[in-house]
Design an enzyme around this catalytic site. Structure first.
Site, PDB file in Angstrom:
ATOM      1  CG  HIS A  47      38.527  36.440  32.801  1.00  0.00           C
ATOM      2  ND1 HIS A  47      37.286  37.008  32.810  1.00  0.00           N
ATOM      3  CD2 HIS A  47      39.170  36.924  33.884  1.00  0.00           C
ATOM      4  CE1 HIS A  47      37.182  37.812  33.844  1.00  0.00           C
ATOM      5  NE2 HIS A  47      38.317  37.779  34.520  1.00  0.00           N
TER       6      HIS A  47
HETATM    7  C1  UD1 Z   1      43.435  39.254  35.759  1.00  0.00           C
HETATM    8  C2  UD1 Z   1      42.972  39.421  37.208  1.00  0.00           C
HETATM    9  C3  UD1 Z   1      41.483  39.175  37.294  1.00  0.00           C
HETATM   10  C4  UD1 Z   1      40.728  40.028  36.313  1.00  0.00           C
HETATM   11  C5  UD1 Z   1      41.292  39.839  34.921  1.00  0.00           C
HETATM   12  C6  UD1 Z   1      40.635  40.803  33.956  1.00  0.00           C
HETATM   13  C7  UD1 Z   1      44.589  38.815  38.952  1.00  0.00           C
HETATM   14  C8  UD1 Z   1      45.000  37.778  39.926  1.00  0.00           C
HETATM   15  N1  UD1 Z   1      43.632  38.456  38.078  1.00  0.00           N
HETATM   16  O1  UD1 Z   1      43.205  37.905  35.419  1.00  0.00           O
HETATM   17  O2  UD1 Z   1      41.045  39.490  38.604  1.00  0.00           O
HETATM   18  O3  UD1 Z   1      39.378  39.666  36.350  1.00  0.00           O
HETATM   19  O4  UD1 Z   1      42.697  40.120  34.932  1.00  0.00           O
HETATM   20  O5  UD1 Z   1      40.780  40.390  32.640  1.00  0.00           O
HETATM   21  O6  UD1 Z   1      45.110  39.897  38.968  1.00  0.00           O
HETATM   22  N2  UD1 Z   1      47.833  37.019  28.957  1.00  0.00           N
HETATM   23  C9  UD1 Z   1      48.230  37.310  27.683  1.00  0.00           C
HETATM   24  N3  UD1 Z   1      48.234  38.626  27.296  1.00  0.00           N
HETATM   25  C10 UD1 Z   1      47.874  39.644  28.118  1.00  0.00           C
HETATM   26  C11 UD1 Z   1      47.488  39.331  29.421  1.00  0.00           C
HETATM   27  C12 UD1 Z   1      47.472  38.008  29.826  1.00  0.00           C
HETATM   28  O7  UD1 Z   1      48.565  36.425  26.882  1.00  0.00           O
HETATM   29  O8  UD1 Z   1      47.894  40.814  27.691  1.00  0.00           O
HETATM   30  C13 UD1 Z   1      47.772  35.596  29.362  1.00  0.00           C
HETATM   31  C14 UD1 Z   1      49.093  35.075  29.945  1.00  0.00           C
HETATM   32  O9  UD1 Z   1      49.219  33.752  29.558  1.00  0.00           O
HETATM   33  C15 UD1 Z   1      48.822  35.140  31.445  1.00  0.00           C
HETATM   34  C16 UD1 Z   1      47.328  34.851  31.531  1.00  0.00           C
HETATM   35  O10 UD1 Z   1      46.762  35.442  30.369  1.00  0.00           O
HETATM   36  O11 UD1 Z   1      49.599  34.238  32.173  1.00  0.00           O
HETATM   37  C17 UD1 Z   1      46.655  35.400  32.760  1.00  0.00           C
HETATM   38  O12 UD1 Z   1      46.886  36.806  32.895  1.00  0.00           O
HETATM   39  P1  UD1 Z   1      46.856  37.493  34.348  1.00  0.00           P
HETATM   40  O13 UD1 Z   1      46.930  38.956  34.209  1.00  0.00           O
HETATM   41  O14 UD1 Z   1      47.811  36.835  35.262  1.00  0.00           O
HETATM   42  O15 UD1 Z   1      45.439  37.082  34.899  1.00  0.00           O
HETATM   43  P2  UD1 Z   1      44.009  37.246  34.220  1.00  0.00           P
HETATM   44  O16 UD1 Z   1      43.440  35.877  34.075  1.00  0.00           O
HETATM   45  O17 UD1 Z   1      44.074  38.129  33.048  1.00  0.00           O
HETATM   46  N1  UDP Z   2      35.574  43.552  27.785  1.00  0.00           N
HETATM   47  C1  UDP Z   2      35.979  44.065  26.563  1.00  0.00           C
HETATM   48  N2  UDP Z   2      36.304  43.192  25.554  1.00  0.00           N
HETATM   49  C2  UDP Z   2      36.238  41.839  25.710  1.00  0.00           C
HETATM   50  C3  UDP Z   2      35.811  41.325  26.973  1.00  0.00           C
HETATM   51  C4  UDP Z   2      35.501  42.208  27.996  1.00  0.00           C
HETATM   52  O1  UDP Z   2      36.031  45.276  26.386  1.00  0.00           O
HETATM   53  O2  UDP Z   2      36.557  41.106  24.758  1.00  0.00           O
HETATM   54  C5  UDP Z   2      35.240  44.488  28.863  1.00  0.00           C
HETATM   55  C6  UDP Z   2      33.868  44.301  29.439  1.00  0.00           C
HETATM   56  O3  UDP Z   2      32.908  45.016  28.695  1.00  0.00           O
HETATM   57  C7  UDP Z   2      34.038  44.850  30.853  1.00  0.00           C
HETATM   58  C8  UDP Z   2      35.467  44.501  31.181  1.00  0.00           C
HETATM   59  O4  UDP Z   2      36.118  44.242  29.948  1.00  0.00           O
HETATM   60  O5  UDP Z   2      33.915  46.256  30.870  1.00  0.00           O
HETATM   61  C9  UDP Z   2      35.499  43.280  32.039  1.00  0.00           C
HETATM   62  O6  UDP Z   2      36.793  42.813  32.136  1.00  0.00           O
HETATM   63  P1  UDP Z   2      37.144  41.313  32.444  1.00  0.00           P
HETATM   64  O7  UDP Z   2      35.995  40.448  32.123  1.00  0.00           O
HETATM   65  O8  UDP Z   2      38.435  41.042  31.774  1.00  0.00           O
HETATM   66  O9  UDP Z   2      37.454  41.336  34.012  1.00  0.00           O
HETATM   67  P2  UDP Z   2      36.563  41.372  35.335  1.00  0.00           P
HETATM   68  O10 UDP Z   2      35.532  42.425  35.209  1.00  0.00           O
HETATM   69  O11 UDP Z   2      36.001  40.007  35.534  1.00  0.00           O
HETATM   70  O12 UDP Z   2      37.561  41.670  36.395  1.00  0.00           O
END
Ligand code: UD1
Ligand code: UDP
Length: 366
Positions: free
Chosen positions: A213
């Site tokens: 991601h």
């Molecule tokens: C965010 C965090 C990242 C973290 C990750 C955990 C920032 C800059 N990034 O990244 O550090 O590791 O969360 O998962 O804060 N979207 C949906 N539904 C949702 C959420 C997101 O469709 O419920 C889609 C949208 O298109 C959105 C994109 O995912 O634009 C990215 O979401 P965003 O929260 O901006 O960043 P993440 O990649 O999730």
């Molecule tokens: N996770 C989850 N379901 C998924 C993918 C990840 O519950 O489909 C959990 C995973 O076990 C971990 C956390 O989400 O505890 C990690 O989150 P993510 O990878 O979104 O973000 P990051 O840790 O890189 O910030």
């Protein structure tokens, strides 16, 4: 835990969460915090799909947020700006004794800046992590949050040393990792509640688990394409819960068809934490660019290949459970083939009681 008093009252802490890993980190900490203090929970709404948010509150019995900001997705500036404006209003209203933020997301950044500007003591859980890659939005968020914080709650010794190199040593505490608390606390429940292996007809060690991601991977066609190629060429059964960002970008780059054409690759929606734990513990190996998933691979002693050029969680590599492969398909496949289990049993993430340590440190200051 005895109740901490501030001017004769229980202390009031505003905790801020918004993204999936923050719900998981909040689950063990919030429970301990509420035993001796009043917690007001803010959900920024950064993650909002049921399977990215609600599922975690339900499964992990996290208290309902007192304030839901409904910020949703957007550019960094827009998302952070909206959060900052809304969090500030709540802090002015609630007048907490302290604010607590987790990790390195835009929700962390907004919470840290709002608290710092209002001179409210700030606790940063997961302080001191560094990738030394300023192109990652998370790196900026971490540095700012750390430099705003009064309590810098470090999961590892490396994090403490990173801060020292930046001249930060006041308020720095080595607490262990709250994600390890969560991993221990929910592993048993995952075994009894999760049916994910049965539903997907998987057997122990019969598949590789993959998550992707990071913006640096999803938003770059050649990097995402490299990962897709590696999965296709691996010839292994791959279970791939797709973050919504990754699903969108696979489609956008025209890579989704390539991936779903391979019958060994199982693309699924994001799963709940209990299913994820069970998928992790039973996988033969894990491929990921997630910080949390790298650590969970280490906690559960599953070999991990990290789809990045660097990691903040250097202990997982040093202790032999994690290999950095970037996104070159040959490098990924080579790392996967060589992901042997190390003989030495080192452990670098605390004793599973980081939440207790953090709450004690906060109470000691009032
Ligand atoms: C965010 C965090 C990242 C973290 C990750 C955990 C920032 C800059 N990034 O990244 O550090 O590791 O969360 O998962 O804060 N979207 C949906 N539904 C949702 C959420 C997101 O469709 O419920 C889609 C949208 O298109 C959105 C994109 O995912 O634009 C990215 O979401 P965003 O929260 O901006 O960043 P993440 O990649 O999730
Ligand atoms: N996770 C989850 N379901 C998924 C993918 C990840 O519950 O489909 C959990 C995973 O076990 C971990 C956390 O989400 O505890 C990690 O989150 P993510 O990878 O979104 O973000 P990051 O840790 O890189 O910030």
């Amino acid at each position: 835990m005895t109740s901490a008093r501030c001017g004769g009252k229980r202390i009031k802490v505003v905790s801020i969460v918004g993204a999936r890993p923050q719900f998981i980190k909040a689950a063990p900490l919030s429970r301990v915090l509420r035993a001796g203090a009043d917690e007001i929970l803010i959900h920024t709404g950064q993650h909002y799909d049921d399977n990215m948010s609600r599922t975690f509150f339900d499964e992990l019995e996290i208290p309902r947020p007192d304030h839901h900001l409904g910020v949703g997705s957007g550019s960094h500036g827009l998302q952070t700006g909206l959060m900052l404006e809304r969090i500030e209003k709540i802090l002015l209203d609630e007048k907490p004794d302290a604010v607590l933020v987790y990790g390195d997301t835009n929700s962390t950044l907004a919470g840290a800046m709002a608290a710092a500007k209002l001179l409210i003591p700030l606790a940063h859980v997961e302080a001191g992590l560094r990738s030394f890659n300023r192109a990652m939005p998370e790196e900026i968020n971490r540095v700012v949050a750390d430099h705003c914080a009064d309590w810098l709650l470090c999961p590892t010794q490396t994090a403490v040393e990173n801060l020292r190199r930046e001249g930060v040593d006041r308020g720095v505490h080595l607490t262990g990792d709250v994600m390890f608390d969560a991993a221990l606390r929910f592993a048993g429940l995952a075994e009894t509640r999760s049916r994910v292996l049965e539903t997907l007809s998987l057997r122990k060690d019969g598949y590789v688990l993959c998550t992707v991601h990071r913006a640096e991977n999803t938003d770059d066609r050649s990097r995402l394409g490299g990962i897709v190629q590696a999965l296709r060429r691996s010839g292994r059964t791959v279970v791939f819960p797709l973050h919504p960002r990754t699903r969108k970008m696979l489609e956008g780059w025209g890579l989704a068809e390539d991936l779903s054409a391979a019958s060994s690759i199982r693309l699924i929606d994001p799963v709940g934490y209990l299913d994820m734990i069970r998928l992790e513990r039973n996988a033969s190996a894990i491929l990921t660019d997630s910080g949390g998933v790298q650590k969970e691979a280490y906690f559960y002693r599953v070999p991990c290949v990290t789809l990045r050029n660097e990691t903040e969680w250097v202990e997982t590599v040093r202790d032999g459970w994690n290999r950095l492969a970037g996104t070159d398909p040959d490098a990924i496949l080579q790392a996967l083939d060589n992901s042997a289990v190390p003989a030495e049993a080192a452990f670098s993430f605390g004793d599973g009681r980081a939440s207790e340590t953090i709450v004690r440190l906060i109470h000691e200051n009032f």
